[in-house]
Design a protein around this motif. Structure first.
Motif, PDB file in Angstrom:
ATOM      1  N   ARG A 276      29.823  35.326 -53.532  1.00 52.75           N
ATOM      2  CA  ARG A 276      29.344  36.026 -54.731  1.00 52.75           C
ATOM      3  C   ARG A 276      29.023  37.490 -54.409  1.00 52.75           C
ATOM      4  O   ARG A 276      29.389  38.399 -55.162  1.00 52.75           O
ATOM      5  N   GLU A 277      28.343  37.744 -53.297  1.00 53.01           N
ATOM      6  CA  GLU A 277      27.985  39.111 -52.931  1.00 53.01           C
ATOM      7  C   GLU A 277      29.222  39.929 -52.571  1.00 53.01           C
ATOM      8  O   GLU A 277      29.306  41.128 -52.892  1.00 53.01           O
ATOM      9  N   ALA A 278      30.201  39.285 -51.914  1.00 56.37           N
ATOM     10  CA  ALA A 278      31.429  40.006 -51.562  1.00 56.37           C
ATOM     11  C   ALA A 278      32.198  40.402 -52.816  1.00 56.37           C
ATOM     12  O   ALA A 278      32.768  41.505 -52.877  1.00 56.37           O
ATOM     13  N   ASN A 279      32.215  39.529 -53.825  1.00 53.19           N
ATOM     14  CA  ASN A 279      32.889  39.867 -55.083  1.00 53.19           C
ATOM     15  C   ASN A 279      32.220  41.056 -55.767  1.00 53.19           C
ATOM     16  O   ASN A 279      32.896  41.960 -56.285  1.00 53.19           O
ATOM     17  N   THR A 280      30.890  41.053 -55.769  1.00 50.17           N
ATOM     18  CA  THR A 280      30.166  42.162 -56.390  1.00 50.17           C
ATOM     19  C   THR A 280      30.388  43.454 -55.621  1.00 50.17           C
ATOM     20  O   THR A 280      30.519  44.539 -56.208  1.00 50.17           O
ATOM     21  N   LEU A 281      30.424  43.347 -54.286  1.00 48.30           N
ATOM     22  CA  LEU A 281      30.695  44.524 -53.451  1.00 48.30           C
ATOM     23  C   LEU A 281      32.035  45.152 -53.827  1.00 48.30           C
ATOM     24  O   LEU A 281      32.145  46.369 -53.999  1.00 48.30           O
ATOM     25  N   MET A 282      33.046  44.328 -54.008  1.00 45.01           N
ATOM     26  CA  MET A 282      34.375  44.856 -54.340  1.00 45.01           C
ATOM     27  C   MET A 282      34.419  45.437 -55.754  1.00 45.01           C
ATOM     28  O   MET A 282      35.146  46.386 -56.013  1.00 45.01           O
ATOM     29  N   SER A 283      33.625  44.845 -56.654  1.00 45.27           N
ATOM     30  CA  SER A 283      33.621  45.381 -58.017  1.00 45.27           C
ATOM     31  C   SER A 283      33.002  46.770 -58.076  1.00 45.27           C
ATOM     32  O   SER A 283      33.269  47.551 -59.003  1.00 45.27           O
ATOM     33  N   LYS A 284      32.175  47.109 -57.089  1.00 43.24           N
ATOM     34  CA  LYS A 284      31.539  48.422 -57.033  1.00 43.24           C
ATOM     35  C   LYS A 284      32.304  49.411 -56.156  1.00 43.24           C
ATOM     36  O   LYS A 284      31.894  50.568 -56.026  1.00 43.24           O
ATOM     37  N   ALA A 285      33.381  48.945 -55.564  1.00 41.93           N
ATOM     38  CA  ALA A 285      34.115  49.812 -54.638  1.00 41.93           C
ATOM     39  C   ALA A 285      34.773  50.958 -55.383  1.00 41.93           C
ATOM     40  O   ALA A 285      35.491  50.757 -56.362  1.00 41.93           O
ATOM     41  N   ALA A 286      34.497  52.163 -54.934  1.00 41.37           N
ATOM     42  CA  ALA A 286      35.146  53.353 -55.483  1.00 41.37           C
ATOM     43  C   ALA A 286      35.905  54.093 -54.395  1.00 41.37           C
ATOM     44  O   ALA A 286      36.318  55.228 -54.575  1.00 41.37           O
ATOM     45  N   ASP A 287      36.067  53.407 -53.248  1.00 40.81           N
ATOM     46  CA  ASP A 287      36.740  54.009 -52.107  1.00 40.81           C
ATOM     47  C   ASP A 287      37.641  52.957 -51.480  1.00 40.81           C
ATOM     48  O   ASP A 287      37.290  51.773 -51.408  1.00 40.81           O
ATOM     49  N   LEU A 288      38.809  53.346 -51.029  1.00 45.00           N
ATOM     50  CA  LEU A 288      39.778  52.401 -50.474  1.00 45.00           C
ATOM     51  C   LEU A 288      39.222  51.656 -49.274  1.00 45.00           C
ATOM     52  O   LEU A 288      39.464  50.451 -49.112  1.00 45.00           O
ATOM     53  N   SER A 289      38.462  52.345 -48.420  1.00 44.64           N
ATOM     54  CA  SER A 289      37.929  51.692 -47.222  1.00 44.64           C
ATOM     55  C   SER A 289      36.953  50.587 -47.576  1.00 44.64           C
ATOM     56  O   SER A 289      36.908  49.545 -46.911  1.00 44.64           O
TER      57      SER A 289
END
Length: 312
Positions: A276-289
């Motif tokens: 769940r936390e990894a999914n939220t992390l990716m939803s907030k990603a604004a950088d390719l890295s």
């Protein structure tokens, strides 16, 4: 976060066990001198504890005592079977003479109605029921005998010890794999945190770049307004809370592995929280890295979840 495997892992207060396992224990002369008993115990994964017995009908009386010997198991689908064979003399074949006499009499009664040929032994032996096995049930064991029951249960205890040792040996290997996966998740979380910090610093520059073509020669956006927009964007793409929780889950998983025992359900819950936390992390990603780190993180979390399905 420090890599979990960098220091020696403490011995768990209780062994971690796998839900899968197998044991086979046989003894000649058990429960009587003319018998051979073989216990087999097999276990596969299960949501709870499901113990199934396959015993000769006349030995169903042993089931409560056998269940008591398996009380150390808390999860898994366990099948217990008993193969009880008599001595060779009890397994001789016998001829059903009344049936043969009936067949011969039937042939004679037909008289001249059909062409008759002499009956051969191979013809008679091919008739169902002519040959009977004398190893039906074990009549000597039909009546309860405390000594015979105790012998079978004692042999079963040996099988249970072998079975539990097999599950614990597999559990020790699983615990080592899970520790390594938790350490990898912690490392990737730290890497994502560093990438996210760089991502936040680039928010202002990206906002200016996007606004320039839109504003053209018009007066620039007031500094206060621009600061508000930057703060809002930074808040939306800041995954620090998710990474804090990932680190907390890593610590909780390590503590469970240190504790040992029947921790499978708790680890499964943590696997869901990791995901769940990894999914939220990716939803907030604004950088390719950050996105790449999130994808790698989800891969390790899925591997962790698959291994946890085997833990009792």
């Amino acid at each position: 976060m420090t890599r979990a495997s960098s220091a020696a892992s403490p011995e768990p207060t209780a062994p971690v066990s796998s839900m899968t396992g197998y044991a086979r224990q046989a003894a000649v002369g058990c429960p009587t001198p003319s018998h051979t008993a073989t216990w087999e115990i097999r276990a596969v994964n299960g949501r709870g504890l499901d113990v199934r017995f396959r015993l000769p009908n006349w030995l169903d009386r042993l089931e409560p005592a056998l269940r008591e010997k398996l009380k150390a198991c808390q999860r898994g689908t366990i099948t217990v079977s008993l193969d009880l064979r008599g001595a060779a003399r009890e397994s001789n074949l016998a001829i059903n003479r009344p049936l043969i006499e009936e067949i011969v009499g039937l042939q004679k009664s037909l008289g001249d109605l059909v062409d008759q040929a002499p009956l051969r032994l191979t013809d008679l032996l091919g008739v169902r029921g002519v040959i009977e096995s004398q190893q039906a049930e074990n009549p000597a064991l039909n009546e309860p005998s405390p000594a015979e029951d105790a012998a079978l249960v004692a042999l079963f205890v040996q099988a249970v010890d072998q079975f539990l040792n097999a599950r614990r040996a597999e559990g020790a290997k699983l615990a080592e794999i899970l520790r390594g996966q938790v350490a990898t998740i912690a490392e990737m979380t730290a890497k994502a945190r560093a990438a996210a910090e760089a991502q936040t610093h680039g928010v202002a520059e990206r906002l200016h770049t996007r606004l320039a073509p839109l504003l053209g020669d018009t007066p620039p956006v007031p500094a206060e307004r621009l600061a508000q927009e930057i703060a809002l964007l930074a808040q939306k793409c800041d995954p620090s809370e998710e990474m804090d929780r990932l680190e907390a889950h890593c610590a909780a998983a390590t503590a469970l592995l240190d504790e040992g025992g029947a921790i499978g359900r708790k680890l499964d819950f943590l696997a869901q929280e990791f995901n769940r936390e990894a999914n939220t992390l990716m939803s907030k990603a604004a950088d390719l890295s950050v996105t790449q780190t999130g994808l790698a993180l989800k891969t390790v979390i899925e591997q962790f979840r698959e291994q946890v399905q085997n833990v009792e």
